[in-house]
Design a protein around this motif. Sequence first.
Motif, mmCIF file in Angstrom:
data_model
loop_
_atom_site.group_PDB
_atom_site.id
_atom_site.type_symbol
_atom_site.label_atom_id
_atom_site.label_comp_id
_atom_site.label_asym_id
_atom_site.label_seq_id
_atom_site.Cartn_x
_atom_site.Cartn_y
_atom_site.Cartn_z
ATOM 1 N N GLY A 145 32.297 55.141 40.131
ATOM 2 C CA GLY A 145 32.383 54.302 41.316
ATOM 3 C C GLY A 145 33.332 53.141 41.039
ATOM 4 O O GLY A 145 33.365 52.607 39.935
ATOM 5 N N LEU A 146 34.111 52.787 42.050
ATOM 6 C CA LEU A 146 35.063 51.680 41.921
ATOM 7 C C LEU A 146 34.772 50.610 42.961
ATOM 8 O O LEU A 146 34.573 50.909 44.133
ATOM 9 N N ARG A 147 34.777 49.348 42.516
ATOM 10 C CA ARG A 147 34.594 48.233 43.436
ATOM 11 C C ARG A 147 35.906 47.509 43.688
ATOM 12 O O ARG A 147 36.178 47.089 44.787
ATOM 13 N N ALA A 148 36.678 47.317 42.643
ATOM 14 C CA ALA A 148 37.885 46.489 42.763
ATOM 15 C C ALA A 148 38.970 47.029 41.841
ATOM 16 O O ALA A 148 38.741 47.941 41.047
ATOM 17 N N VAL A 149 40.134 46.427 41.941
ATOM 18 C CA VAL A 149 41.269 46.833 41.107
ATOM 19 C C VAL A 149 40.922 46.696 39.628
ATOM 20 O O VAL A 149 41.292 47.542 38.821
#
Length: 166
Positions: free
Chosen positions: A88-92
Amino acid sequence: MRVAVYPGSFDPITNGHLDIIKRSVKVFDEVIVTVLINPEKKGLFTPEERVELIKKVVKDIPNVRVESFFGLLVDFMREKNSNIIIKGLRAVSDFEYEFQMALINNTLDANVETLFMMTSAQNLFLSSSSVKQVAMFNGDITGLVPEVVAEELKAKIKETRKKKGD
């Protein structure tokens, strides 16, 4: 059968993690949530406690298995006959780290691919670290973690304080 592995420390599992799990099971036949044991990190919960917490949270999701693993993720992947890692990715900043890890895993085993899922907007700010910090200062963590996790987290913090004599 398409089996994907969702690795992490999950200390503790948050609603952001749960969102990724629920979305992943729509894409794969089975999702193995694995608590990776990192000897460099001292978690609030033991790996065994994390596995049990996750099992409680996903008990109603039929195609999810929860395990723990010590070692290289690619070895775990081979053992489970899986070649898909879910992250999962939230931000750069998440992307930079996870991209490096994906390249390392793919270098160790060319059959392993990493699938990145963007977090839902309501979970963009959410991390296990921030949840623990809010909970340690008796802040309201309602909506950040499943209810059972909130209860266990509060109890664990209380227990840790007792041991330290706070």
